[in-house]
Design an enzyme around this catalytic site. Structure first.
Site, PDB file in Angstrom:
ATOM      1  N   ALA A  75       0.748  -1.077  -0.024  1.00  0.00           N
ATOM      2  CA  ALA A  75      -0.125   0.218   0.126  1.00  0.00           C
ATOM      3  C   ALA A  75       0.599   1.121  -0.083  1.00  0.00           C
ATOM      4  O   ALA A  75       0.322   2.407  -0.610  1.00  0.00           O
ATOM      5  CB  ALA A  75      -0.982   0.003   1.414  1.00  0.00           C
ATOM      6  N   THR A  76       2.130   1.180   0.674  1.00  0.00           N
ATOM      7  CA  THR A  76       3.161   2.416   0.596  1.00  0.00           C
ATOM      8  C   THR A  76       3.494   2.891  -0.965  1.00  0.00           C
ATOM      9  O   THR A  76       3.192   4.041  -1.274  1.00  0.00           O
ATOM     10  CB  THR A  76       4.130   2.135   1.521  1.00  0.00           C
ATOM     11  N   ASN A 155      -5.695   3.858  10.705  1.00  0.00           N
ATOM     12  CA  ASN A 155      -4.895   2.557  11.303  1.00  0.00           C
ATOM     13  C   ASN A 155      -4.753   2.562  12.664  1.00  0.00           C
ATOM     14  O   ASN A 155      -4.528   1.730  13.227  1.00  0.00           O
ATOM     15  CB  ASN A 155      -3.619   2.453  10.504  1.00  0.00           C
ATOM     16  N   SER A 203      -3.478  -3.543   0.137  1.00  0.00           N
ATOM     17  CA  SER A 203      -2.612  -4.234   0.919  1.00  0.00           C
ATOM     18  C   SER A 203      -2.695  -5.613   1.122  1.00  0.00           C
ATOM     19  O   SER A 203      -3.722  -5.839   1.902  1.00  0.00           O
ATOM     20  CB  SER A 203      -1.929  -3.446   2.286  1.00  0.00           C
ATOM     21  N   ALA A 204      -2.071  -6.531   1.103  1.00  0.00           N
ATOM     22  CA  ALA A 204      -2.117  -8.048   1.224  1.00  0.00           C
ATOM     23  C   ALA A 204      -2.117  -8.347   2.706  1.00  0.00           C
ATOM     24  O   ALA A 204      -2.782  -9.035   3.151  1.00  0.00           O
ATOM     25  CB  ALA A 204      -1.308  -9.049   0.488  1.00  0.00           C
ATOM     26  N   HIS A 205      -0.852  -7.715   3.222  1.00  0.00           N
ATOM     27  CA  HIS A 205      -0.633  -8.332   4.653  1.00  0.00           C
ATOM     28  C   HIS A 205      -1.622  -7.831   5.855  1.00  0.00           C
ATOM     29  O   HIS A 205      -1.577  -8.120   6.912  1.00  0.00           O
ATOM     30  CB  HIS A 205       0.754  -8.112   5.085  1.00  0.00           C
ATOM     31  N   THR A 243       9.412  -7.291 -12.882  1.00  0.00           N
ATOM     32  CA  THR A 243       8.949  -8.695 -12.940  1.00  0.00           C
ATOM     33  C   THR A 243       8.038  -8.941 -11.746  1.00  0.00           C
ATOM     34  O   THR A 243       8.373  -8.663 -10.744  1.00  0.00           O
ATOM     35  CB  THR A 243      10.105  -9.595 -12.717  1.00  0.00           C
ATOM     36  N   CYS A 328       4.618   2.180  11.704  1.00  0.00           N
ATOM     37  CA  CYS A 328       5.476   2.965  11.219  1.00  0.00           C
ATOM     38  C   CYS A 328       5.844   4.140  11.866  1.00  0.00           C
ATOM     39  O   CYS A 328       6.673   4.975  11.428  1.00  0.00           O
ATOM     40  CB  CYS A 328       4.933   3.352   9.919  1.00  0.00           C
TER      41      CYS A 328
END
Length: 391
Positions: A75-76, A155, A203-205, A243, A328
């Site tokens: 996401a960053t 968040n 974001s996945a995590h 990639t 963060c």
């Protein structure tokens, strides 16, 4: 030593075992390991097929066209691409960006970098409940405003913005609207069409997927132009070269597919956890919840504790994995800029802790956490009283 009870799901979530299983199938020689950009052989085709299948899974969660999903490292990077890429590409139309003072650092630091490039940024102050009002946004709009970026869910506080109303304000003035939805994915019903979202960072995590992979939703609109930040091959509609990490992408796709199927079940589970947690602390004095429950998602609870220091309380809660705010910003000894931004007094901000629950948290673990918090508070407050009385 036994592992501490994990109550920091807002910082990151453990990958769902079903996600890990899918990822493992795309790493080794007996799986789908090839470069998805290698279109001259079958292994490459299979890898490309896996990537595009995951793209559709991510798109389905937010009601987007798969062609509108751009893979990023998280996401960053998606926030950087949305803000910097958009503002640079549209500087001839206007140089004014609007965001808020309690956004994630990925937005705040990026907006500051744009200011250093000569762009003009308006920093909105939120309401006391951690939301940005459409009226306040409307008052800040100008003729040269081209982009508004406001997060879906904070968040640190868990506060939920009315994204549909905010996007309507932006569009009424001819600006595009971006939202950081890292904390909202899989927790809120997200529909980019119904909500009028032009760009959205994912974001996945934060949703039981792997770290190191995310996406930016970019509406297919000729008027929405983005300048690439990473060059070298023109991948991802020319917006992000490199990639593709097939195993991480597949993991994100699986995580978002699970989130789509189980969002309501997860929400009920986490809602029950919050009720149990707050009920367990209800008898304690000097405990304050920063955001009303009706204005926040259930998996994040940010509390202030009177007569204790937040860092001291964290040290006393050794059996719990917690944080005072965003991961963060966790190295800072200053009170959270988010809490200060919503008007929390300095000492109360220093005595605040974020508790965040998730899919794998149990009610028994909540009870254990409540017991430990009660013991720690009693001990710390008794020590503080002894020091005060000895003076």
């Amino acid at each position: 030593m036994s592992a501490p009870l994990y109550l920091d799901y807002a910082a990151t979530t453990p990958a769902d075992p079903r996600v890990v299983e899918q990822m493992m199938r795309h790493l080794s020689m007996d799986g789908v390991y090839a470069n998805p950009a290698s279109r001259s052989h079958m292994p490459g085709w299979l890898a490309e097929q896996a990537v595009e299948g995951a793209r559709r899974q991510v798109a389905d969660l937010v009601n987007a066209d798969p062609r509108e999903i751009v893979w990023t490292s998280g996401a960053t990077e998606a926030d950087n691409l949305a803000l910097i890429g958009y503002m640079r590409a549209n500087r001839s139309r206007g140089r004014h960006l609007i965001t808020s003072i309690i956004e994630h650092k990925a937005i705040i630091d990026t907006a500051r970098a744009l200011e250093a490039e000569g762009f003009d940024v308006t920093w909105l102050a939120p309401e006391r409940d951690g939301t940005v009002s459409p009226a306040r946004l409307r008052a800040a709009m100008r003729d040269d405003t081209v982009l508004v970026s406001l997060m879906a869910v904070n968040n640190e506080l868990g506060s939920v913005n009315d994204i549909t109303a905010l996007a309507e304000v932006a569009h009424a003035f001819g600006a595009h609207f971006h939202t950081d939805a890292a904390q909202a994915s899989g927790r809120l019903a997200l529909d980019v069409e119904a909500m009028g979202i032009d760009m959205m960072s994912l974001s996945a995590h934060k949703a039981y997927g792997p770290k190191g992979i995310g996406a930016l939703y970019v509406r297919r609109d000729p008027a929405l132009r983005i300048e690439a930040l990473i060059h070298g091959g023109g991948h991802e509609r020319g917006m992000r070269s490199g990639t593709l990490a097939t195993h991480q992408i597949v993991g994100m796709g699986e995580a978002f597919a699970i989130a789509r199927d189980e969002r309501e079940r997860d929400g009920e589970h986490v809602g029950a956890l919050r009720e149990r947690f707050l009920a367990g602390l209800a008898g304690l004095t000097g405990v304050h919840q920063h955001v009303p429950q009706e204005r926040s998602i259930p998996n994040i609870v940010n509390l202030a504790f009177d007569d204790v220091d937040g860092e001291s309380l964290l040290m006393a809660l050794r059996g719990l994995a917690l944080s005072t705010g965003s991961a963060c910003n966790s190295a800072s000894v200053e009170p959270s800029y988010v809490l200060k931004g919503v008007g929390v007094p300095h000492l109360q901000a220093l005595a605040s802790i974020r508790f965040s629950f998730g899919r794998f948290t149990s009610l028994d673990e909540i009870d254990s956490a409540v017991d430990e918090i009660r013991r720690a508070l009693t001990t710390l407050r008794a020590s503080a009283n002894q020091v005060s009385n000895s003076r």
